[in-house]
Design an enzyme around this catalytic site. Structure first.
Site, mmCIF file in Angstrom:
data_model
loop_
_atom_site.group_PDB
_atom_site.id
_atom_site.type_symbol
_atom_site.label_atom_id
_atom_site.label_comp_id
_atom_site.label_asym_id
_atom_site.label_seq_id
_atom_site.Cartn_x
_atom_site.Cartn_y
_atom_site.Cartn_z
ATOM 1 N N ASP A 32 38.873 38.865 36.998
ATOM 2 C CA ASP A 32 39.723 37.793 37.256
ATOM 3 C C ASP A 32 38.829 36.502 38.075
ATOM 4 O O ASP A 32 37.935 37.224 39.084
ATOM 5 C CB ASP A 32 40.760 37.650 37.776
ATOM 6 N N ASP A 45 39.900 33.152 39.838
ATOM 7 C CA ASP A 45 40.426 32.443 40.881
ATOM 8 C C ASP A 45 41.077 33.582 41.771
ATOM 9 O O ASP A 45 42.009 34.449 41.313
ATOM 10 C CB ASP A 45 41.541 31.380 40.531
ATOM 11 N N ASP A 105 43.735 39.848 41.525
ATOM 12 C CA ASP A 105 44.576 39.474 42.784
ATOM 13 C C ASP A 105 46.081 39.381 42.426
ATOM 14 O O ASP A 105 46.851 38.947 43.181
ATOM 15 C CB ASP A 105 43.848 38.186 43.632
#
Length: 331
Positions: A15, A17, A214
């Site tokens: 991922d 961001d 995250d």
């Protein structure tokens, strides 16, 4: 030498961001970590739910931060949406796009006409994240869905991590439209929904992939649904409280401070009677309360303690709040 996590995988999906960057800055250690993952022989692929920017623009952003990436190293939810819709809707269908020019361009490239007005009677509405979405365009999207247009969304992330803190994601923009069309919900392409990671595996030919993210609700859930291993890192949106709150099907295989955990042996928690141990850390039940016995002076020690605590908490009804408060180096 103990095997590293990455040694068991041929492709590592990341991922963006909160894992690779936080807005205009790279996550500390991410540049070096990606370089070392590549050197290990695993293929690196960046997978993002953010549909606002093109793969080429995101690649330029990555390169400006010190990464080495091209458009072919990226998969965006906008690309997945355009690809799936090209196989789902009739060529030449009219789509109302509530998103950025990137999403408009991708849909046009696969043969769709686009509009920003419900009065044009679009066949479908596609929403994608835009940091500058006009409220009037959300009104048009809602009216079009009320009139019968099929409703799609590139993703449904509630928030996005930035260098300044969390900000509202596309999920908030979907909620605006959703208020006008209850109880209808959009068909979603991005993580944790199947199209995104199915596309990623097909695109790369991955046989032993791992996903690094995250967020529990997108990255980890998506990986679990796709049958791939996952690593939760604590550099973005979700933290220790989210980990312990995760349900049985939503938990990561591994945890780490950041993506460089891929280059280390996996943390392993083992049960010992009424306690769980990870490394030198132990979480145990005593008179119905959880006690931690660990070196909490270092982040690595706190991560070991968290993994032991998580496994104990998932197996019991004991309240982990006091123990979590001791892990003050983890958000």
């Amino acid at each position: 030498m103990t095997a590293r996590i990455i040694d068991a995988h041929d492709v590592a999906f990341f991922d963006l961001d909160g894992v690779i960057y936080l807005g205009p800055i790279a996550v500390p250690g991410a540049v070096e970590g990606i370089r070392d993952v590549t050197a290990s022989g695993a293929r690196v692929m960046f997978v993002t739910n953010n549909a606002a920017r093109s793969a080429a623009v995101v690649a330029e952003h990555l390169n400006s931060l010190g990464f080495v990436a091209g458009p072919d190293d990226l998969i965006t939810s906008a690309q997945v949406a355009a690809g799936v819709l090209a196989e789902t809707l009739t060529a030449g269908s009219l789509i109302l796009v509530a998103g950025t020019q990137n999403l408009v361009d991708l849909l046009a490239e696969v043969g769709f006409r686009t509009t920003d007005s419900a009065d044009d009677n679009p066949d479908a509405v596609v929403q994608g994240y835009s940091p500058n979405i006009p409220w009037a365009l959300l009104d048009e999207a809602g009216i079009a869905v009320q009139r019968g247009a099929t409703w799609y969304a590139t993703n449904d992330d509630a928030t996005r991590p930035t260098d300044r803190g969390l900000v509202a994601g596309l999920g908030a923009q979907l909620a605006v439209v959703g208020m006008t069309v209850r109880p209808r919900k959009p068909i979603v392409f991005g993580k944790p929904h199947a199209p995104m990671l199915d596309f990623a595996v097909s695109h790369t030919g991955a046989e032993r992939p791992i996903f690094v993210g995250d967020r529990i609700d997108t990255d980890i859930m998506g990986a679990n649904r796709a049958g791939m291993k996952s690593l939760l890192v604590f550099t973005g949106a979700h933290g220790k409280h989210d980990l312990l709150a995760a349900g049985p099907g939503d938990r990561p295989n591994y945890i780490g401070a950041d993506l460089r955990a891929l280059l280390e042996p996996a943390r392993v928690a083992t049960q010992e009677g009424h306690s769980w141990r990870c490394g030198a850390a132990r979480a145990q039940l005593h008179d119905g309360r959880i006690q931690l016995d660990a070196d909490l002076a270092t982040q690595a020690g706190q991560l070991d303690a968290l993994w032991a605590l998580a496994n104990l908490s998932w197996a019991t009804d004991a309240d982990p709040a006091d123990s979590l408060a001791q892990l003050d180096q983890l958000h």
